[in-house]
Design a protein around this motif. Structure first.
Motif, PDB file in Angstrom:
ATOM      1  N   GLY A   1      -8.708  -8.119  -3.543  1.00 33.51           N
ATOM      2  CA  GLY A   1      -7.141  -8.149  -3.366  1.00 33.51           C
ATOM      3  C   GLY A   1      -6.914  -7.857  -1.946  1.00 33.51           C
ATOM      4  N   LEU A   2      -7.376  -6.841  -1.457  1.00 35.49           N
ATOM      5  CA  LEU A   2      -6.968  -6.385  -0.283  1.00 35.49           C
ATOM      6  C   LEU A   2      -7.407  -7.505   1.127  1.00 35.49           C
ATOM      7  CD1 LEU A   2      -5.600  -3.889   1.219  1.00 35.49           C
ATOM      8  CD2 LEU A   2      -7.819  -3.064   1.611  1.00 35.49           C
ATOM      9  N   GLY A   3      -8.570  -8.182   0.743  1.00 35.06           N
ATOM     10  CA  GLY A   3      -9.084  -9.118   1.545  1.00 35.06           C
ATOM     11  C   GLY A   3      -8.006 -10.259   1.417  1.00 35.06           C
ATOM     12  N   MET A   4      -7.508 -10.685   0.246  1.00 32.90           N
ATOM     13  CA  MET A   4      -6.892 -12.062   0.046  1.00 32.90           C
ATOM     14  C   MET A   4      -5.423 -11.685   0.821  1.00 32.90           C
ATOM     15  SD  MET A   4      -8.436 -14.323  -1.389  1.00 32.90           S
ATOM     16  CE  MET A   4      -6.824 -15.223  -2.136  1.00 32.90           C
ATOM     17  N   ASN A   5      -4.933 -10.506   0.798  1.00 26.93           N
ATOM     18  CA  ASN A   5      -3.900 -10.041   1.246  1.00 26.93           C
ATOM     19  C   ASN A   5      -3.885 -10.097   2.895  1.00 26.93           C
ATOM     20  OD1 ASN A   5      -2.375  -7.783   2.970  1.00 26.93           O
ATOM     21  ND2 ASN A   5      -1.014  -8.198   0.967  1.00 26.93           N
ATOM     22  N   VAL A   6      -4.920  -9.586   3.440  1.00 25.51           N
ATOM     23  CA  VAL A   6      -5.019  -9.584   4.777  1.00 25.51           C
ATOM     24  C   VAL A   6      -5.336 -11.009   5.435  1.00 25.51           C
ATOM     25  CG1 VAL A   6      -6.499  -8.680   6.958  1.00 25.51           C
ATOM     26  CG2 VAL A   6      -5.617  -7.141   5.010  1.00 25.51           C
ATOM     27  N   PHE A   7      -6.155 -11.618   4.811  1.00 18.87           N
ATOM     28  CA  PHE A   7      -6.450 -12.707   5.562  1.00 18.87           C
ATOM     29  C   PHE A   7      -5.987 -14.120   5.018  1.00 18.87           C
ATOM     30  CE2 PHE A   7     -10.254  -9.670   6.320  1.00 18.87           C
ATOM     31  CZ  PHE A   7     -10.122  -9.663   7.462  1.00 18.87           C
ATOM     32  N   VAL A   8      -5.265 -14.128   3.878  1.00 15.32           N
ATOM     33  CA  VAL A   8      -4.652 -15.201   3.398  1.00 15.32           C
ATOM     34  C   VAL A   8      -3.229 -14.981   3.422  1.00 15.32           C
ATOM     35  CG1 VAL A   8      -4.627 -16.832   1.368  1.00 15.32           C
ATOM     36  CG2 VAL A   8      -6.641 -15.862   1.909  1.00 15.32           C
ATOM     37  N   GLY A   9      -2.703 -14.202   2.338  1.00 13.88           N
ATOM     38  CA  GLY A   9      -1.250 -14.173   2.269  1.00 13.88           C
ATOM     39  C   GLY A   9      -0.684 -13.603   3.483  1.00 13.88           C
ATOM     40  N   ASN A  10      -1.178 -12.646   4.133  1.00  9.85           N
ATOM     41  CA  ASN A  10      -0.323 -12.184   5.678  1.00  9.85           C
ATOM     42  C   ASN A  10      -0.599 -13.365   6.679  1.00  9.85           C
ATOM     43  OD1 ASN A  10       1.137  -9.903   4.967  1.00  9.85           O
ATOM     44  ND2 ASN A  10      -0.585  -8.845   4.569  1.00  9.85           N
TER      45      ASN A  10
ATOM     46  N   LEU B   1      17.048 -16.824   3.105  1.00 11.45           N
ATOM     47  CA  LEU B   1      16.184 -17.974   2.862  1.00 11.45           C
ATOM     48  C   LEU B   1      14.749 -17.621   3.431  1.00 11.45           C
ATOM     49  CD1 LEU B   1      18.270 -21.081   3.532  1.00 11.45           C
ATOM     50  CD2 LEU B   1      17.819 -20.154   1.286  1.00 11.45           C
ATOM     51  N   VAL B   2      14.430 -17.233   4.532  1.00 13.21           N
ATOM     52  CA  VAL B   2      13.236 -16.991   4.939  1.00 13.21           C
ATOM     53  C   VAL B   2      12.483 -15.816   4.519  1.00 13.21           C
ATOM     54  CG1 VAL B   2      13.824 -15.507   7.056  1.00 13.21           C
ATOM     55  CG2 VAL B   2      11.754 -16.985   7.453  1.00 13.21           C
ATOM     56  N   ASN B   3      13.459 -14.652   3.909  1.00 19.34           N
ATOM     57  CA  ASN B   3      12.944 -13.593   3.136  1.00 19.34           C
ATOM     58  C   ASN B   3      12.393 -14.208   1.794  1.00 19.34           C
ATOM     59  OD1 ASN B   3      13.537 -11.019   1.297  1.00 19.34           O
ATOM     60  ND2 ASN B   3      13.082 -10.258   3.432  1.00 19.34           N
ATOM     61  N   THR B   4      12.955 -14.949   1.248  1.00 15.83           N
ATOM     62  CA  THR B   4      12.501 -15.488   0.185  1.00 15.83           C
ATOM     63  C   THR B   4      11.273 -16.367   0.230  1.00 15.83           C
ATOM     64  OG1 THR B   4      14.712 -15.770  -0.823  1.00 15.83           O
ATOM     65  CG2 THR B   4      13.273 -17.297  -1.849  1.00 15.83           C
ATOM     66  N   SER B   5      11.116 -16.978   1.370  1.00 16.75           N
ATOM     67  CA  SER B   5       9.970 -17.899   1.434  1.00 16.75           C
ATOM     68  C   SER B   5       8.683 -16.727   1.679  1.00 16.75           C
ATOM     69  CB  SER B   5       9.892 -18.642   2.832  1.00 16.75           C
ATOM     70  OG  SER B   5       8.835 -19.266   3.381  1.00 16.75           O
ATOM     71  N   ARG B   6       8.708 -15.647   2.696  1.00 18.75           N
ATOM     72  CA  ARG B   6       7.853 -14.750   2.821  1.00 18.75           C
ATOM     73  C   ARG B   6       7.595 -14.169   1.383  1.00 18.75           C
ATOM     74  NH1 ARG B   6       9.793  -9.587   5.006  1.00 18.75           N
ATOM     75  NH2 ARG B   6      10.297  -9.344   2.587  1.00 18.75           N
ATOM     76  N   ASN B   7       8.374 -13.822   0.526  1.00 18.52           N
ATOM     77  CA  ASN B   7       7.995 -12.976  -0.809  1.00 18.52           C
ATOM     78  C   ASN B   7       7.395 -13.760  -1.734  1.00 18.52           C
ATOM     79  OD1 ASN B   7       9.025 -10.566   0.051  1.00 18.52           O
ATOM     80  ND2 ASN B   7      11.051 -11.076  -0.690  1.00 18.52           N
ATOM     81  N   CYS B   8       7.817 -15.080  -1.664  1.00 14.64           N
ATOM     82  CA  CYS B   8       7.003 -16.088  -2.427  1.00 14.64           C
ATOM     83  C   CYS B   8       5.573 -16.181  -2.337  1.00 14.64           C
ATOM     84  CB  CYS B   8       7.819 -17.706  -2.498  1.00 14.64           C
ATOM     85  SG  CYS B   8       9.289 -17.833  -3.114  1.00 14.64           S
ATOM     86  N   ILE B   9       5.316 -16.040  -1.072  1.00 17.03           N
ATOM     87  CA  ILE B   9       3.866 -16.428  -0.448  1.00 17.03           C
ATOM     88  C   ILE B   9       3.304 -15.203  -0.807  1.00 17.03           C
ATOM     89  CG2 ILE B   9       2.454 -16.217   1.444  1.00 17.03           C
ATOM     90  CD1 ILE B   9       4.716 -17.882   2.985  1.00 17.03           C
ATOM     91  N   MET B  10       3.772 -13.991  -0.822  1.00 10.96           N
ATOM     92  CA  MET B  10       3.235 -12.604  -1.179  1.00 10.96           C
ATOM     93  C   MET B  10       2.990 -12.553  -2.744  1.00 10.96           C
ATOM     94  SD  MET B  10       2.360 -11.994   1.894  1.00 10.96           S
ATOM     95  CE  MET B  10       1.156 -10.700   1.474  1.00 10.96           C
ATOM     96  N   SER B  11       4.116 -13.062  -3.494  1.00 12.91           N
ATOM     97  CA  SER B  11       3.862 -13.080  -4.830  1.00 12.91           C
ATOM     98  C   SER B  11       2.858 -13.814  -5.428  1.00 12.91           C
ATOM     99  CB  SER B  11       5.356 -13.471  -5.500  1.00 12.91           C
ATOM    100  OG  SER B  11       5.181 -13.470  -6.806  1.00 12.91           O
ATOM    101  N   ALA B  12       2.685 -15.172  -4.719  1.00 13.85           N
ATOM    102  CA  ALA B  12       1.775 -15.845  -5.215  1.00 13.85           C
ATOM    103  C   ALA B  12       0.354 -15.318  -5.165  1.00 13.85           C
ATOM    104  CB  ALA B  12       1.931 -17.337  -4.580  1.00 13.85           C
TER     105      ALA B  12
END
Length: 367
Positions: free
Chosen positions: A246-255, A207-218
């Motif tokens: 894209g890299l900045g969004m990944n580093v500072f938002v998604g992650n 479940l928590v793995n799914t939550s993480r992947n949903c965030i990164m997919s979005a």
């Protein structure tokens, strides 16, 4: 129809729209799978460091140093350490899972995006050359600015990455858990738990793995392309700026958000395998125990975030650039091959049909 299909529609008119769309969707999904698998294997040491940092196996001061030491620990080496140690936990299942993780994520998102867009009557997510277009030139369709239309768009933008993340975790979580525990220890835990086939496929902490992947997919498929197209200065739009955006969004938002789920995932697995045995994960107990012992630091610290970025950003952070700028380059060639195969198949089908009809006519004449 996708943006790529629309752009190539005139040139490949002999391909039915449904076939053309299926070919492009499969090509993009396969490309994402290969890209993700290669980069994930190369970054395996970084992944192990991140996994240890987001577990209960490191604590107190110098957590990064502790995680690095655990990552390269190798009892079979004379020195007790080996650079190859983090690669030895990668089985064939992990390589396949990496490919499936990114290909399925891309495939499911595209299918969900198209299906939900059709069902809800809203546009698909921007793709490829559409990101470089000036949003001021958009001609809104009738009803696009109504509350109902905006609600439908928001629903689609939420459901598509959610479904993508959930299905991605089905194919990825088991391999991630295996890399975390090690092949032999994971087999022992599975034996003790005695779960059914579905639960074994999903593996612990699904479940928590799914939550993480949903965030990164979005982040990769919704937030990054939409914000880049709508808000990034038009005169500065190009491949390079998309790469860094894209890299900045990944580093500072998604992650920044996903690290809390990554830490919870690691602690959940430690809980499941505590005291050398195995038990079902109780998320409430895991969260309470973490907060009691370490407070917020149990789920978010700068080292945890940095380690997550090192592991995830090289692949997921560059995914919007690869997906929207690199994959479209070969779409024309892929469609040409598909057109030849389709034309050959169609020709054979017509020839067989003609032969069957001729045989039927001859038989009628003889009667």
């Amino acid at each position: 129809m996708s943006a790529g299909a629309e752009n190539a529609g005139n040139e490949f008119a002999s391909l039915p729209p449904a076939t053309e769309n299926a070919v492009l969707t499969t090509y993009r999904a396969g490309g994402l799978g290969i890209y993700g698998a290669v980069l994930r294997y190369a970054g395996m040491p970084l992944e192990k460091i991140a996994l240890y940092l987001n577990s209960t196996q490191v604590s107190g001061k110098n957590q990064l140093r502790q995680a690095v030491r655990l990552t390269f620990e190798d009892s079979s080496a004379a020195s007790g350490r080996s650079f190859l140690a983090p690669f030895r936990v990668v089985g064939s299942a992990s390589v396949v899972a990496w490919f499936l993780q990114y290909s399925v994520m891309g495939f499911v998102f595209q299918v969900c995006d198209e299906a939900l867009s059709t069902a809800l009557g809203v546009p698909r997510m921007p793709y490829g050359a559409q990101l470089m277009e000036d949003p001021k030139d958009d001609v809104p369709a009738s009803g696009d600015n109504t509350l109902a239309s905006k609600s439908m768009g928001f629903t689609k933008a939420t459901l598509a990455p959610a479904l993508s993340g959930a299905i991605e975790s089905v194919v990825a979580n088991r391999a991630e858990v295996q890399r975390y525990y090690g092949i032999q220890r994971f087999a022992q835990i599975e034996g003790i738990l005695g779960w059914n086939a579905i639960s074994r496929t999903c593996a612990p902490a699904y479940l928590v793995n799914t939550s993480r992947n949903c965030i990164m997919s979005a982040t990769s498929f919704v937030i990054t392309p939409v914000l880049y197209r709508q808000l990034y200065p038009q005169e500065r739009k190009n491949q390079t700026s998309l790469f860094w955006f894209g890299l900045g969004m990944n580093v500072f938002v998604g992650n920044t958000i996903a690290i809390t789920q990554q830490a919870l995932w690691g602690r959940a697995l430690d809980y499941a395998a505590s005291n050398g045995g195995a038990r079902n994960v109780n998320y409430s107990a895991v969260i309470k125990d973490g907060l009691k012992k370490e407070g917020i630091s149990a789920f978010y610290t700068v080292p945890k975030w940095a380690s997550r970025v090192l592991m995830n950003a090289p692949v997921q952070g560059t995914l919007p650039w690869f997906y929207n700028e690199v994959l479209p380059i070969a779409e024309g060639d892929v469609l040409k091959v598909a057109e030849k195969i389709y034309g050959s198949y169609k020709g054979e089908t017509q020839e067989n049909t003609a032969k069957t009809n001729d045989a039927a006519i001859v038989k009628c004449d003889t009667l």
